[in-house]
Design a protein around this motif. Structure first.
Motif, PDB file in Angstrom:
ATOM      1  N   TRP A 173       7.889  -7.450 -16.797  1.00 19.74           N
ATOM      2  CA  TRP A 173       7.664  -6.041 -15.849  1.00 19.74           C
ATOM      3  C   TRP A 173       7.018  -6.690 -14.697  1.00 19.74           C
ATOM      4  N   ARG A 174       7.557  -6.101 -13.496  1.00 23.74           N
ATOM      5  CA  ARG A 174       7.015  -6.358 -12.093  1.00 23.74           C
ATOM      6  C   ARG A 174       6.305  -5.161 -11.485  1.00 23.74           C
ATOM      7  N   HIS A 175       4.981  -5.246 -11.228  1.00 20.32           N
ATOM      8  CA  HIS A 175       4.242  -4.256 -10.760  1.00 20.32           C
ATOM      9  C   HIS A 175       4.281  -4.039  -9.102  1.00 20.32           C
ATOM     10  N   LEU A 176       4.440  -2.982  -8.486  1.00 19.22           N
ATOM     11  CA  LEU A 176       4.613  -2.862  -7.121  1.00 19.22           C
ATOM     12  C   LEU A 176       3.266  -3.093  -6.352  1.00 19.22           C
ATOM     13  N   PHE A 177       2.218  -2.656  -7.126  1.00 19.35           N
ATOM     14  CA  PHE A 177       0.955  -2.844  -6.403  1.00 19.35           C
ATOM     15  C   PHE A 177       0.000  -3.441  -7.424  1.00 19.35           C
ATOM     16  N   GLU A 178      -0.971  -4.271  -6.519  1.00 14.48           N
ATOM     17  CA  GLU A 178      -1.931  -5.134  -7.442  1.00 14.48           C
ATOM     18  C   GLU A 178      -3.386  -4.304  -7.520  1.00 14.48           C
ATOM     19  N   ARG A 179      -3.760  -3.729  -6.576  1.00 16.53           N
ATOM     20  CA  ARG A 179      -5.160  -3.262  -6.532  1.00 16.53           C
ATOM     21  C   ARG A 179      -5.063  -1.556  -6.756  1.00 16.53           C
ATOM     22  N   PRO A 180      -5.900  -0.851  -7.359  1.00 20.14           N
ATOM     23  CA  PRO A 180      -5.831   0.482  -7.372  1.00 20.14           C
ATOM     24  C   PRO A 180      -6.296   1.040  -6.036  1.00 20.14           C
ATOM     25  N   GLU A 181      -7.245   0.442  -5.287  1.00 22.41           N
ATOM     26  CA  GLU A 181      -7.440   0.884  -3.989  1.00 22.41           C
ATOM     27  C   GLU A 181      -6.287   0.688  -2.984  1.00 22.41           C
ATOM     28  N   ASP A 182      -5.140   0.193  -3.156  1.00 23.64           N
ATOM     29  CA  ASP A 182      -3.985   0.223  -2.364  1.00 23.64           C
ATOM     30  C   ASP A 182      -3.379   1.351  -2.503  1.00 23.64           C
ATOM     31  N   ILE A 183      -3.578   2.246  -3.566  1.00 24.16           N
ATOM     32  CA  ILE A 183      -2.922   3.599  -3.421  1.00 24.16           C
ATOM     33  C   ILE A 183      -3.951   4.545  -2.671  1.00 24.16           C
ATOM     34  N   GLN A 214       0.856  -1.213   0.130  1.00 21.81           N
ATOM     35  CA  GLN A 214       0.062   0.191  -0.035  1.00 21.81           C
ATOM     36  C   GLN A 214       0.974   1.265  -0.077  1.00 21.81           C
ATOM     37  N   ALA A 215       0.388   2.371  -0.454  1.00 23.97           N
ATOM     38  CA  ALA A 215       1.156   3.763  -0.248  1.00 23.97           C
ATOM     39  C   ALA A 215       0.092   4.728  -0.240  1.00 23.97           C
ATOM     40  N   LEU A 216       0.638   5.737   0.518  1.00 19.90           N
ATOM     41  CA  LEU A 216      -0.385   6.921   0.682  1.00 19.90           C
ATOM     42  C   LEU A 216       0.391   8.037  -0.122  1.00 19.90           C
ATOM     43  N   LEU A 268      -4.876  18.104 -11.099  1.00 22.15           N
ATOM     44  CA  LEU A 268      -5.765  16.787 -11.568  1.00 22.15           C
ATOM     45  C   LEU A 268      -7.221  17.145 -11.357  1.00 22.15           C
ATOM     46  N   ARG A 269      -7.600  18.414 -10.628  1.00 17.69           N
ATOM     47  CA  ARG A 269      -9.083  18.602 -10.546  1.00 17.69           C
ATOM     48  C   ARG A 269      -9.414  19.339 -11.861  1.00 17.69           C
ATOM     49  N   ARG A 270      -8.556  20.119 -12.443  1.00 14.83           N
ATOM     50  CA  ARG A 270      -8.739  20.923 -13.792  1.00 14.83           C
ATOM     51  C   ARG A 270      -8.989  19.694 -15.082  1.00 14.83           C
ATOM     52  N   ALA A 271      -8.365  18.654 -14.908  1.00 16.83           N
ATOM     53  CA  ALA A 271      -8.212  17.800 -15.879  1.00 16.83           C
ATOM     54  C   ALA A 271      -9.614  16.801 -15.619  1.00 16.83           C
ATOM     55  N   GLY A 272     -10.165  16.946 -14.476  1.00 20.07           N
ATOM     56  CA  GLY A 272     -11.385  16.182 -14.213  1.00 20.07           C
ATOM     57  C   GLY A 272     -11.009  14.683 -14.049  1.00 20.07           C
ATOM     58  N   TRP A 273      -9.818  14.263 -13.448  1.00 22.65           N
ATOM     59  CA  TRP A 273      -9.548  12.856 -13.220  1.00 22.65           C
ATOM     60  C   TRP A 273     -10.113  12.592 -11.905  1.00 22.65           C
ATOM     61  N   SER A 274     -10.609  11.188 -12.082  1.00 24.03           N
ATOM     62  CA  SER A 274     -11.495  10.655 -10.774  1.00 24.03           C
ATOM     63  C   SER A 274     -10.245   9.920  -9.768  1.00 24.03           C
ATOM     64  N   ARG A 275     -10.561   9.798  -8.705  1.00 21.00           N
ATOM     65  CA  ARG A 275      -9.629   9.010  -7.722  1.00 21.00           C
ATOM     66  C   ARG A 275      -9.143   7.806  -8.159  1.00 21.00           C
ATOM     67  N   ALA A 276     -10.163   7.072  -8.890  1.00 22.53           N
ATOM     68  CA  ALA A 276      -9.900   5.900  -9.468  1.00 22.53           C
ATOM     69  C   ALA A 276      -8.901   5.885 -10.818  1.00 22.53           C
ATOM     70  N   GLN A 277      -8.909   7.045 -11.429  1.00 25.71           N
ATOM     71  CA  GLN A 277      -8.184   7.281 -12.456  1.00 25.71           C
ATOM     72  C   GLN A 277      -6.748   7.422 -12.137  1.00 25.71           C
ATOM     73  N   VAL A 278      -6.593   8.247 -11.044  1.00 30.29           N
ATOM     74  CA  VAL A 278      -5.354   8.833 -10.617  1.00 30.29           C
ATOM     75  C   VAL A 278      -4.463   7.295  -9.957  1.00 30.29           C
ATOM     76  N   GLN A 279      -5.522   6.194  -9.414  1.00 28.42           N
ATOM     77  CA  GLN A 279      -4.930   5.090  -8.511  1.00 28.42           C
ATOM     78  C   GLN A 279      -4.524   4.163  -9.624  1.00 28.42           C
ATOM     79  N   GLN A 280      -5.427   4.047 -10.940  1.00 23.94           N
ATOM     80  CA  GLN A 280      -4.982   3.149 -11.825  1.00 23.94           C
ATOM     81  C   GLN A 280      -3.752   3.604 -12.493  1.00 23.94           C
ATOM     82  N   PHE A 281      -3.656   4.815 -12.845  1.00 25.66           N
ATOM     83  CA  PHE A 281      -2.208   5.423 -13.448  1.00 25.66           C
ATOM     84  C   PHE A 281      -1.120   4.977 -12.621  1.00 25.66           C
TER      85      PHE A 281
END
Lengths: 72, 354
Positions: free
Chosen positions: B310-320, B254-256, B267-280
């Motif tokens: 490639w090895r990803h450090l996070f599995e789930r978007p909600e862990d960001i 997990q990361a904060l 991020l707000r101006r671009a209209g990105w959602s929390r989920a989009q940020v997490q996924q990216f």
């Protein structure tokens, strides 16, 4: 240490092995479970970067101490 | 060292009652081994009762049980340590909620509290209580100068030391520790956020007050003064979270991420959602297996396939975990990597105010 204490509570003989800097931590954990003086084995730190052969040699070195703990 | 093992009020066990000079009282608490290195406020029956009353608690109420420590935390001792930390009585419900979070099975206290990683217990406060107590969410949100930020986190650490048997060198084996171990408490900036606040994202209502407890072994400030779009901005965060020195390269992390004003506005101006940020972030927080092997962060020789695997450090978007705090000016945000093991998860607890 906690694993060994809990396993023995379940009737499974167990011996905790810690690296030397963690002796104080092992003793503190045993005390918190009402078992001051609980016997355990220690070995020089670190172990994570040992080769497989080194680890097996370390296990051989500890075998007698583990047996003594089990019989204590 | 004084004993906190019994149900009695420990401070009475020290011959403090007859001491008149505050310096002597403070020194007595040092001698008993009950401080975090800073002077404490010596408690009295009156201050403890006032603290308990503000939390709507009886002294003998059980707040939580520490798995793996054979220890129960009762309200009396929470109140005593809150007084010692310098809390005002109205802070107590936040302290109590944080302790309940540490005792929650998902948090798995023993690992992050004892580990050589030396984690700070980060407290993110949301909802009406954060505003009512004036917990700082703005300039210098992680820094000094605000009583609730300084003393709520400090109370939690004193309770960990004195009640939850987490003393340096014994069952706290931090190699370095970090300054956040004295106190790490801030509020989320909820006035103009790009998304729903953290506690709502984690299942509570906006009108609830909540504290999220999270074990982090470091604080890394991410700088970018040029990015005007989410993608280049967030690449810096993904990179910060997947360097070769991160504690856990096996995943389950997990990361904060805490966005301050300038970056939150991008991020707000671009209209990105929390989920989009997490996924990216999870898609870009990755490295080649070969990189990890060359740095001996994974065992074995580098093979041809490792260069393209490639090895990803996070599995789930909600862990960001994402929160907004900090000043409106300055091109800074912050990454707080987790303790680095799948056995601990951040926990969000409702703050019960009477």
């Amino acid at each position: 240490m906690l694993d060994a204490i809990l396993m023995e509570q379940q009737g499974v003989p167990a011996v905790a092995i810690v690296t030397t800097p963690f002796r104080t931590t092992g003793e503190a954990m045993a005390t918190s479970w009402g078992k001051p003086g609980y016997p355990f084995v220690h070995t020089p730190h670190p172990i994570a970067n040992l080769t497989e052969n080194d680890l097996e040699a370390r296990a051989d070195e500890l075998a007698d101490a583990v047996e003594r703990c089990l019989r204590s | 060292m004084g004993s906190w093992g019994s149900s009695a009020r420990c401070y009475h066990r020290h011959p403090l009652d007859t001491v008149q000079d505050p310096r002597e009282l403070i020194e007595a608490y040092y001698s008993a081994g009950w401080t975090d290195g800073l002077p404490v406020v010596p408690p009295s029956d009156a201050s403890i009762e006032e603290m308990l009353a503000a939390g709507g608690l009886r002294g003998d109420e059980v707040i939580g049980e520490v798995a793996g420590r054979n220890t129960v935390v009762v309200a009396d001792k929470v109140a005593i340590n809150a007084v010692m930390a310098g809390c005002r009585p109205e802070y107590l419900p936040v302290v109590v909620a944080a302790i309940k979070g540490l005792c929650h099975p998902d948090f798995a206290y023993h690992g992050p509290a004892s580990s050589t990683g030396g984690s700070a217990m980060v407290l993110v406060v949301n909802g009406p209580v954060a505003r009512r107590l004036a917990i700082n969410s703005g300039n210098n949100a992680f820094g000094q100068g605000h009583r609730p930020n300084a003393t709520i986190g400090r109370a939690v650490r004193l309770i960990m030391m004195n009640v939850m048997n987490t003393r340096p060198g014994l069952l706290d084996r931090a190699t370095f520790g970090n300054p956040g171990k004295y106190s790490f408490c801030f509020a989320e900036h909820e006035d103009d956020p790009p998304w729903e606040p953290l506690h709502v994202a984690r299942g509570l209502r906006a009108e609830d007050s909540a504290v999220t407890v999270y074990a982090s072994n470091s604080l890394y400030q991410v700088y970018n003064q040029l990015a005007a779009a989410p993608e280049p901005l967030l690449l810096g965060f993904a990179d910060a979270l997947c360097n070769l020195g991160v504690p856990n390269v096996k995943g389950f992390n997990q990361a904060l991420v805490v966005f301050a004003g300038e970056h939150a506005e991008v991020l707000r101006r671009a209209g990105w959602s929390r989920a989009q940020v997490q996924q990216f972030v999870i898609e870009h927080a990755c490295r080649r297996v070969a990189d990890f092997k060359r740095a001996a962060r994974l065992p074995g020789a580098v093979e041809a396939a490792d260069e393209t695997t490639w090895r990803h450090l996070f599995e789930r978007p909600e862990d960001i975990l994402i929160a907004c705090a900090g000043g409106r000016a300055g091109s800074w945000s912050a990454c707080l990597p987790g303790w680095g093991n799948k056995w601990t998860r951040a926990v969000t607890m409702r703050v019960e105010t009477s």
